[in-house]
Design an enzyme around this catalytic site. Structure first.
Site, mmCIF file in Angstrom:
data_model
loop_
_atom_site.group_PDB
_atom_site.id
_atom_site.type_symbol
_atom_site.label_atom_id
_atom_site.label_comp_id
_atom_site.label_asym_id
_atom_site.label_seq_id
_atom_site.Cartn_x
_atom_site.Cartn_y
_atom_site.Cartn_z
ATOM 1 N N GLN A 144 0.866 -1.183 0.000
ATOM 2 C CA GLN A 144 0.000 0.000 0.000
ATOM 3 C C GLN A 144 0.901 1.231 0.000
ATOM 4 O OE1 GLN A 144 -2.871 0.402 3.219
ATOM 5 N NE2 GLN A 144 -3.872 2.125 2.221
ATOM 6 N N HIS A 172 -8.495 2.230 -1.029
ATOM 7 C CA HIS A 172 -8.825 2.089 -2.449
ATOM 8 C C HIS A 172 -8.789 0.629 -2.843
ATOM 9 C CE1 HIS A 172 -4.465 2.677 -2.115
ATOM 10 N NE2 HIS A 172 -4.342 1.898 -3.165
ATOM 11 N N HIS A 220 -8.402 -1.856 -6.094
ATOM 12 C CA HIS A 220 -7.994 -1.907 -7.500
ATOM 13 C C HIS A 220 -8.954 -2.864 -8.224
ATOM 14 C CE1 HIS A 220 -3.669 -0.431 -6.891
ATOM 15 N NE2 HIS A 220 -4.011 -0.746 -5.655
HETATM 16 P P1 5GP Z 1 -1.372 1.027 -3.722
HETATM 17 O O1 5GP Z 1 0.057 0.713 -4.055
HETATM 18 O O2 5GP Z 1 -1.469 1.995 -2.565
HETATM 19 O O3 5GP Z 1 -2.243 -0.183 -3.538
HETATM 20 O O4 5GP Z 1 -1.980 1.720 -5.012
HETATM 21 C C1 5GP Z 1 -1.827 3.068 -5.307
HETATM 22 C C2 5GP Z 1 -2.133 3.203 -6.779
HETATM 23 O O5 5GP Z 1 -2.356 4.564 -7.060
HETATM 24 C C3 5GP Z 1 -1.003 2.748 -7.686
HETATM 25 O O6 5GP Z 1 -1.462 1.680 -8.534
HETATM 26 C C4 5GP Z 1 -0.629 3.994 -8.482
HETATM 27 O O7 5GP Z 1 -0.335 3.720 -9.839
HETATM 28 C C5 5GP Z 1 -1.859 4.855 -8.339
HETATM 29 N N1 5GP Z 1 -1.594 6.284 -8.331
HETATM 30 C C6 5GP Z 1 -0.625 6.941 -7.641
HETATM 31 N N2 5GP Z 1 -0.701 8.255 -7.869
HETATM 32 C C7 5GP Z 1 -1.741 8.449 -8.717
HETATM 33 C C8 5GP Z 1 -2.308 9.621 -9.310
HETATM 34 O O8 5GP Z 1 -1.882 10.764 -9.103
HETATM 35 N N3 5GP Z 1 -3.369 9.435 -10.151
HETATM 36 C C9 5GP Z 1 -3.895 8.194 -10.409
HETATM 37 N N4 5GP Z 1 -4.938 8.121 -11.251
HETATM 38 N N5 5GP Z 1 -3.371 7.071 -9.859
HETATM 39 C C10 5GP Z 1 -2.316 7.198 -9.021
#
Ligand code: 5GP
Ligand code: ZN
Length: 113
Positions: free
Chosen positions: A93, A99, A101
Protein backbone atom coordinates in the site's frame (compact mmCIF):
# COMPACT_ATOMS: atom_id res chain seq x y z
CA UNK A 1 -10.35 15.51 4.13
CA UNK A 2 -7.11 13.84 5.14
CA UNK A 3 -4.29 16.33 5.42
CA UNK A 4 -2.46 16.41 2.13
CA UNK A 5 -4.11 13.20 0.89
CA UNK A 6 -3.73 12.58 -2.85
CA UNK A 7 -6.99 10.65 -3.24
CA UNK A 8 -8.99 13.19 -1.19
CA UNK A 9 -7.73 15.79 -3.65
CA UNK A 10 -8.76 13.64 -6.64
CA UNK A 11 -12.25 13.16 -5.14
CA UNK A 12 -12.49 16.93 -4.59
CA UNK A 13 -11.39 17.63 -8.18
CA UNK A 14 -8.28 19.47 -7.02
CA UNK A 15 -5.98 17.02 -8.82
CA UNK A 16 -7.04 15.74 -12.25
CA UNK A 17 -7.84 12.08 -12.83
CA UNK A 18 -9.78 10.11 -15.42
CA UNK A 19 -13.13 9.69 -13.67
CA UNK A 20 -14.96 6.45 -14.48
CA UNK A 21 -18.01 6.45 -12.23
CA UNK A 22 -19.31 7.81 -8.98
CA UNK A 23 -22.05 7.20 -6.43
CA UNK A 24 -23.16 9.09 -3.34
CA UNK A 25 -20.38 7.60 -1.18
CA UNK A 26 -17.76 6.31 -3.64
CA UNK A 27 -15.67 7.55 -6.57
CA UNK A 28 -13.77 5.66 -9.28
CA UNK A 29 -10.94 6.74 -11.56
CA UNK A 30 -8.32 5.07 -13.77
CA UNK A 31 -4.98 4.13 -12.26
CA UNK A 32 -2.21 6.32 -13.71
CA UNK A 33 -0.01 3.20 -14.12
CA UNK A 34 -2.42 0.51 -15.38
CA UNK A 35 -1.54 -3.15 -14.92
CA UNK A 36 -4.34 -4.46 -17.15
CA UNK A 37 -6.73 -3.11 -19.83
CA UNK A 38 -9.11 -2.23 -17.00
CA UNK A 39 -7.34 -0.87 -13.91
CA UNK A 40 -9.66 1.37 -11.95
CA UNK A 41 -9.29 2.60 -8.37
CA UNK A 42 -12.47 2.74 -6.32
CA UNK A 43 -12.32 4.93 -3.22
CA UNK A 44 -14.73 6.07 -0.54
CA UNK A 45 -15.34 9.82 -0.68
CA UNK A 46 -14.61 10.07 3.04
CA UNK A 47 -11.03 9.62 4.15
CA UNK A 48 -10.15 6.34 5.87
CA UNK A 49 -6.72 4.75 5.53
CA UNK A 50 -7.82 1.23 4.55
CA UNK A 51 -10.85 -0.99 3.92
CA UNK A 52 -10.92 -2.39 7.46
CA UNK A 53 -11.03 1.08 9.01
CA UNK A 54 -13.71 2.08 6.54
CA UNK A 55 -15.88 -0.96 7.30
CA UNK A 56 -15.64 -0.23 11.03
CA UNK A 57 -16.28 3.51 10.73
CA UNK A 58 -18.86 3.59 7.94
CA UNK A 59 -20.22 0.24 6.73
CA UNK A 60 -22.44 1.89 4.12
CA UNK A 61 -19.40 3.51 2.53
CA UNK A 62 -17.59 0.15 2.43
CA UNK A 63 -20.58 -1.41 0.68
CA UNK A 64 -20.66 1.55 -1.72
CA UNK A 65 -17.03 0.84 -2.69
CA UNK A 66 -17.89 -2.82 -3.40
CA UNK A 67 -21.02 -1.90 -5.37
CA UNK A 68 -19.16 0.60 -7.54
CA UNK A 69 -16.37 -1.93 -8.18
CA UNK A 70 -18.91 -4.51 -9.36
CA UNK A 71 -20.64 -1.94 -11.55
CA UNK A 72 -17.36 -1.03 -13.29
CA UNK A 73 -16.40 -4.68 -13.81
CA UNK A 74 -19.85 -5.38 -15.26
CA UNK A 75 -19.56 -2.43 -17.64
CA UNK A 76 -15.98 -3.03 -18.76
CA UNK A 77 -15.47 -6.79 -18.61
CA UNK A 78 -18.75 -8.63 -18.18
CA UNK A 79 -18.30 -9.07 -14.43
CA UNK A 80 -15.01 -11.03 -14.34
CA UNK A 81 -12.43 -9.13 -12.32
CA UNK A 82 -9.97 -9.03 -9.44
CA UNK A 83 -10.56 -6.59 -6.58
CA UNK A 84 -7.42 -5.89 -4.54
CA UNK A 85 -7.06 -3.81 -1.39
CA UNK A 86 -3.36 -3.59 -0.59
CA UNK A 87 -3.37 -2.91 3.15
CA UNK A 88 -0.21 -1.81 4.93
CA UNK A 89 3.27 -1.01 3.68
CA UNK A 90 4.36 -4.67 3.57
CA UNK A 91 1.43 -5.37 1.25
CA UNK A 92 2.57 -2.57 -1.10
CA UNK A 93 0.00 0.00 0.00
CA UNK A 94 1.50 3.33 -1.06
CA UNK A 95 -1.51 5.68 -0.83
CA UNK A 96 -3.13 5.62 2.59
CA UNK A 97 -6.66 6.49 1.51
CA UNK A 98 -8.68 3.27 1.16
CA UNK A 99 -8.83 2.09 -2.45
CA UNK A 100 -9.77 -1.09 -4.25
CA UNK A 101 -7.99 -1.91 -7.50
CA UNK A 102 -10.48 -3.25 -10.07
CA UNK A 103 -8.25 -5.23 -12.44
CA UNK A 104 -9.72 -6.94 -15.51
CA UNK A 105 -9.47 -7.40 -19.24
CA UNK A 106 -6.64 -9.92 -19.42
CA UNK A 107 -5.94 -13.41 -18.13
CA UNK A 108 -4.74 -13.05 -14.52
CA UNK A 109 -2.35 -15.35 -12.69
CA UNK A 110 -2.44 -16.62 -9.12
CA UNK A 111 -0.84 -16.28 -6.57
CA UNK A 112 -0.45 -12.53 -7.07
CA UNK A 113 3.07 -12.30 -5.59
P1 5GP B 1 -1.37 1.03 -3.72
O1 5GP B 1 0.06 0.71 -4.05
O2 5GP B 1 -1.47 2.00 -2.57
O3 5GP B 1 -2.24 -0.18 -3.54
O4 5GP B 1 -1.98 1.72 -5.01
C1 5GP B 1 -1.83 3.07 -5.31
C2 5GP B 1 -2.13 3.20 -6.78
O5 5GP B 1 -2.36 4.56 -7.06
C3 5GP B 1 -1.00 2.75 -7.69
O6 5GP B 1 -1.46 1.68 -8.53
C4 5GP B 1 -0.63 3.99 -8.48
O7 5GP B 1 -0.34 3.72 -9.84
C5 5GP B 1 -1.86 4.85 -8.34
N1 5GP B 1 -1.59 6.28 -8.33
C6 5GP B 1 -0.63 6.94 -7.64
N2 5GP B 1 -0.70 8.25 -7.87
C7 5GP B 1 -1.74 8.45 -8.72
C8 5GP B 1 -2.31 9.62 -9.31
O8 5GP B 1 -1.88 10.76 -9.10
N3 5GP B 1 -3.37 9.44 -10.15
C9 5GP B 1 -3.89 8.19 -10.41
N4 5GP B 1 -4.94 8.12 -11.25
N5 5GP B 1 -3.37 7.07 -9.86
C10 5GP B 1 -2.32 7.20 -9.02
ZN1 ZN C 1 -7.90 10.83 1.71
Amino acid sequence: MGTDCLFCKIVAGEIPAERVAESELAFAFRDVNPQAPTHVLVVPKRHEPDIGSLAAADPAAAVAVLDLARHIADEENGGSYRLVFNTGADAQQTVFHCHGHVIAGRSLTWPPG
